[in-house]
Scaffold this active site. Structure first.
Site, PDB file in Angstrom:
ATOM      1  CD  GLU A  38      -1.838  -1.308   3.231  1.00 28.64           C
ATOM      2  OE1 GLU A  38      -2.338  -0.137   3.816  1.00 28.64           O
ATOM      3  OE2 GLU A  38      -1.915  -2.317   3.782  1.00 28.64           O
ATOM      4  CE  LYS A  49       6.040   5.474   6.340  1.00 25.87           C
ATOM      5  NZ  LYS A  49       6.338   7.033   6.423  1.00 25.87           N
ATOM      6  CG  ASP A  74       4.870  12.753   3.421  1.00 19.68           C
ATOM      7  OD1 ASP A  74       5.013  12.614   4.821  1.00 19.68           O
ATOM      8  OD2 ASP A  74       5.827  13.463   2.732  1.00 19.68           O
ATOM      9  CE1 TYR A 126      -1.760   3.499   8.862  1.00 15.24           C
ATOM     10  CE2 TYR A 126      -2.033   4.989   7.116  1.00 15.24           C
ATOM     11  CZ  TYR A 126      -1.546   4.889   8.518  1.00 15.24           C
ATOM     12  OH  TYR A 126      -1.035   5.535   9.041  1.00 15.24           O
ATOM     13  CE  LYS A 183      10.236   6.107   4.590  1.00 16.05           C
ATOM     14  NZ  LYS A 183      10.981   7.130   5.073  1.00 16.05           N
ATOM     15  CB  CYS A 230      35.093  21.598  22.327  1.00 17.81           C
ATOM     16  SG  CYS A 230      33.232  22.064  22.337  1.00 17.81           S
ATOM     17  CB  CYS A 266      33.577  24.156  26.574  1.00 21.24           C
ATOM     18  SG  CYS A 266      34.288  22.583  26.103  1.00 21.24           S
ATOM     19  CB  CYS A 309      33.748  18.035  23.274  1.00 22.26           C
ATOM     20  SG  CYS A 309      34.165  19.203  24.777  1.00 22.26           S
ATOM     21  CB  CYS A 315      31.315  20.824  27.160  1.00 25.38           C
ATOM     22  SG  CYS A 315      30.950  21.673  25.596  1.00 25.38           S
TER      23      CYS A 315
HETATM   24  S1  IVH Z   1       0.747   0.799   8.650  1.00 23.17           S
HETATM   25  C1  IVH Z   1       1.877  -1.014  12.675  1.00 23.17           C
HETATM   26  N1  IVH Z   1       0.208   2.012   6.273  1.00 23.17           N
HETATM   27  O1  IVH Z   1       3.694   5.411   8.373  1.00 23.17           O
HETATM   28  C2  IVH Z   1       2.055  -0.260  11.401  1.00 23.17           C
HETATM   29  N2  IVH Z   1       1.370   3.058   8.044  1.00 23.17           N
HETATM   30  O2  IVH Z   1       6.329   5.111   9.549  1.00 23.17           O
HETATM   31  C3  IVH Z   1       0.959   0.822  11.412  1.00 23.17           C
HETATM   32  N3  IVH Z   1       1.798   5.512   7.193  1.00 23.17           N
HETATM   33  O3  IVH Z   1       3.070   6.045  11.813  1.00 23.17           O
HETATM   34  C4  IVH Z   1       0.928   1.741  10.283  1.00 23.17           C
HETATM   35  N4  IVH Z   1       0.749   5.248   4.989  1.00 23.17           N
HETATM   36  O4  IVH Z   1       1.511   7.371  10.197  1.00 23.17           O
HETATM   37  C5  IVH Z   1       0.742   1.897   7.565  1.00 23.17           C
HETATM   38  N5  IVH Z   1      -0.155   2.263   4.180  1.00 23.17           N
HETATM   39  C6  IVH Z   1       0.490   2.831   5.485  1.00 23.17           C
HETATM   40  C7  IVH Z   1       0.771   4.008   5.789  1.00 23.17           C
HETATM   41  C8  IVH Z   1       1.299   4.073   7.114  1.00 23.17           C
HETATM   42  C9  IVH Z   1       1.559   5.814   5.980  1.00 23.17           C
HETATM   43  C10 IVH Z   1       2.473   6.006   8.142  1.00 23.17           C
HETATM   44  C11 IVH Z   1       1.957   5.999   9.617  1.00 23.17           C
HETATM   45  C12 IVH Z   1       2.840   5.416  10.574  1.00 23.17           C
HETATM   46  C13 IVH Z   1       4.046   5.655   9.786  1.00 23.17           C
HETATM   47  C14 IVH Z   1       5.178   4.654  10.107  1.00 23.17           C
END
Ligand code: IVH
Length: 698
Positions: A129, A131, A133, A241, A329, A423, A426, A441, A447
């Site tokens: 799925e 991710k 933002d 999700y 990512k 440093c 300090c 340091c 410090c």
């Molecule tokens: S699952 C146990 N699914 O990513 C896992 N997270 O880095 C629960 N996020 O805090 C998250 N899209 O805010 C999941 N399709 C997706 C997501 C997602 C965005 C975010 C979410 C989470 C963060 C983790």
């Protein structure tokens, strides 16, 4: 301040220039105050901010008649961010591990397979799925009714934003359809579409209001409004999700859960796919990466989740992230700019970190003005010089980095950078130990950079969590001698009047701060250990230590005894799973410094450190508090899984056998550990015996 506009010296300003400059500074400082105090998103360093204020003060001193009504010198900070009630999530909100390339993603699948002991030909179904933002939210539904909504917060406790969330069309007030559990914590992402964000910013700009940096900040800012009608006016959306607590699961797989969510009235991401192998999932990743720009909202990767929920249960959680999911990512975004300067920052643990001061440039929608150069060797390896044109990369939330230099653009006469041996904070010698990349340091608590950073860390959310004591207050209080060590915080009440008289403070705000400090006089052992700011000792490690030693007295004693590497105390420390040799060295090193022990003891007199309670469900467990070693290969579970189960029952799992070991569980082909157990007279048992003992055997 932008390095492009080198400001004119104060003593050379004409009256008209001074007036214009004061207006500019008032606006700039107000802007940075808002970012800092209300949005937790500062754009400039504290030093740069201080420079703005100092310049403002200097101009006002020269032209007192020009002091503005809204002068920053007449107030400190912006009105505090609106506050919301705190709510504890029924189940913690986890984070995700990251995979940065295909190899990481394949490792994830391989790890899952190993953990589950899957045969080579067994299918591993994964969901893939996007991710999103945005920011995650936790929505509690009871009997299908939306009763409470909260931000993620620190994962355990969030802020109650129910009234605001009720204004989102994507969040149903009542669920419809079948299989609705009596109670469910729905989890998902609140986000803003790019078009909506652009239109909203245009309106704000036209109205003379500050604009948001990106859709994510806009969503976060909109959700944290005290007046729900403001939230209602913002174009916020929600994708479901995941879930937290649930009274009964309506489906056996993640994919079917998503289908239920859609049936109940939630939006689920239409790009999500059910995959039958990691290859499938990688193909989805590639496809989504290609079409990413065409999606109406920002995403920063693809999340893979093990589809079968019974497998998710077995895989469990490590350090606040599920073992059954990973965020793959997208590659980072890059830009070219000029390196104006290299400054050295001194961290909480004394590490000198070189930071590149850049000609501000937009990378992936965010203005970047500084980037980390990591360390001395990195600078040398890349031969980065002041004045160079550099390639900058920004990946998600990671600090921007310098990838390399365009040699062809190097100005004539640019000299190799010489790393300082003292440093900058300090003046103490900064040394580099053999085998270490960092120069550090040696000033310790003398410090100021370290003391301030240590105090900030001490008061921070995951440590003592002292509300209302921002980083800037710590700096101020430290500078003026009100606090030198953590224990001083708990003695601030004696100086109440003195603080009240300070700029920006009043009777009420001081009373509030002191109350916040008082409320932290009792603290769990793991937070206490984490708050000490020992190098490499993060939250997860602090928890391990707390669980292993149980009380502050036992921990302190053990760390002092462990100074001798031949001692049983050192052996015990070294055999805690998750504590490597280098962490042990840092712990021992911390306790080798008399001034650190003095600081700790002083603090311990001010606070009550709570002993560690056995984990839930472990009280009645026959293995709670016992130290177990697994050796040889096990038949019904992997070593990893055995360890996770034992720990869940309150046992400590060690890697090596010592007199402190209670049980050694012996699998096939066990070697020296079994022998050692026999020598030391430690009880040994088979895997079957063990399962019987923990009540899982036949
Ligand atoms: S699952 C146990 N699914 O990513 C896992 N997270 O880095 C629960 N996020 O805090 C998250 N899209 O805010 C999941 N399709 C997706 C997501 C997602 C965005 C975010 C979410 C989470 C963060 C983790």
């Amino acid at each position: 301040m932008s390095p492009r506009t080198e400001p004119k010296a104060v003593e050379k300003l004409t009256r008209a220039e001074a007036e214009a400059e004061l207006a500019r500074l008032a606006e700039a400082i107000a802007h940075h105050d808002r970012l800092y105090y209300q949005q937790d998103a500062p754009e400039i360093s504290d030093a740069d901010y201080d420079a703005l204020r100092q310049r403002n003060a200097a101009i006002e001193a020269r032209f007192p008649e020009l002091v503005r009504e809204d002068s920053p010198s007449l107030r400190v900070g912006a009105a505090p961010a609106e506050t919301f009630a705190k709510v504890k999530h029924l189940k913690p909100m986890l984070s995700l591990e990251n995979a940065f390339d295909e190899a990481d993603a394949r490792d994830f699948a391989a790890r899952v397979r190993r953990f589950l002991k899957l045969d080579a030909d067994a299918a591993l179904e994964l969901t893939a799925e996007p991710k999103i933002d945005g920011l995650s939210a936790n929505l509690l539904y009871e009997k299908g009714r939306f009763v409470r909504g909260a931000t993620r917060g620190d994962g355990t406790v969030g802020e109650d934003i129910t009234a605001n969330l009720r204004t989102l069309k994507d969040i149903p007030q009542r669920l419809k359809g079948t299989g609705i559990p009596d109670l469910i914590e729905m989890r998902g992402e609140i986000y803003m579409q790019r078009q909506d964000f652009i239109a909203m910013n245009a309106e704000r700009a036209a109205a003379g209001e500050p604009v948001f940096a990106n859709p994510r900040n806009a969503a976060a800012g909109s959700v944290r409004q005290l007046d729900p009608s403001i939230t209602a006016s913002r174009p916020l959306r929600f994708f479901a999700y995941a879930w937290g607590e649930i009274s009964q699961r309506p489906a056996p797989t993640h994919w079917e859960m998503l289908e239920r969510f859609a049936e109940w009235g939630f939006k689920t991401n239409p790009q999500g796919k059910l995959c039958f192998s990691i290859d499938d999932a990688l193909a989805v990743h590639a496809k989504i990466a290609e079409t990413r720009a065409a999606l109406p909202y920002d995403i920063d990767g693809v999340v893979y989740k093990v589809n079968r929920l019974d497998w998710q249960d077995r895989l469990g959680i490590v350090s606040r992230a599920p073992r059954w999911a990973i965020a793959h990512k997208f590659p980072a975004e890059q830009a070219v700019t000029k390196l104006n300067d290299i400054i050295i920052q001194v961290g909480r643990t004394g590490t000198l970190t070189p930071v590149a001061m850049l000609e501000p440039v937009t990378v992936g929608g965010v203005v970047v003005a500084r980037a980390t150069l990591h360390n001395e060797d990195e600078i040398q390896r890349k031969d980065v010089r002041i004045g160079d044109t550099v390639l900058v990369q920004r990946a998600g939330d990671v600090i921007p980095q310098i990838l390399g230099v365009r040699i062809e653009n190097r100005p004539k006469g640019a000299k190799p950078y010489v790393f300082p041996e003292h440093c900058p904070a300090c003046g103490s010698t900064a040394i580099r130990e053999p085998g270490e990349v960092a120069r550090r340091c040696t000033g310790g608590l003398i410090c100021p950079a370290q003391a301030v950073e240590r105090l900030r860390h001490f008061a921070s959310r995951d440590a003592f969590d002292i509300e209302g004591l921002g980083a800037r207050h710590v700096e101020e209080f430290h500078r003026d001698g009100l606090i030198r060590t953590p224990a001083d915080l708990f003695r601030l009440s004696a100086r109440q009047e003195e603080i009240q008289e300070r700029e920006g403070w009043g009777k009420q705000s001081v009373a509030k701060l002191l109350a916040a400090i008082e409320s932290r006089r009792k603290i769990p052992l793991d937070r206490f250990i984490y708050a000490l700011g020992i190098r490499q000792i993060g939250q997860a490690t602090a928890r391990l230590l707390a669980r292993n030693y149980g009380s502050l007295a036992a921990f302190r004693q053990a760390m002092i005894e462990a100074q001798d590497p031949a001692s049983p105390a050192y052996h015990e420390l070294d055999s805690i799973t998750g504590i490597g040799e280098s962490m042990a060295a840092d712990l021992v090193g911390f306790f080798a410094e008399p001034h650190n022990i003095a600081v700790l003891d002083d603090l311990a007199r001010e606070v009550t450190v709570e002993d560690v309670a056995a984990p839930a469900g472990a009280a009645s467990s026959p293995v709670a508090g016992k130290t177990v070693v697994f050796t040889g290969s096990l038949q019904t579970m992997t070593r990893h899984e055995a360890k996770a189960r034992a720990e869940a029952l309150g046992a400590k799992v060690a890697e090596s056998v010592s007199r402190k070991t209670d049980y050694v569980v012996i699998g096939a082909d066990a070697g020296s550990k079994a022998k050692k157990a026999a020598e030391l007279g430690v009880m040994t048992m088979t895997e079957q015996d063990w399962l019987k003992l923990i009540g899982e055997g036949a």
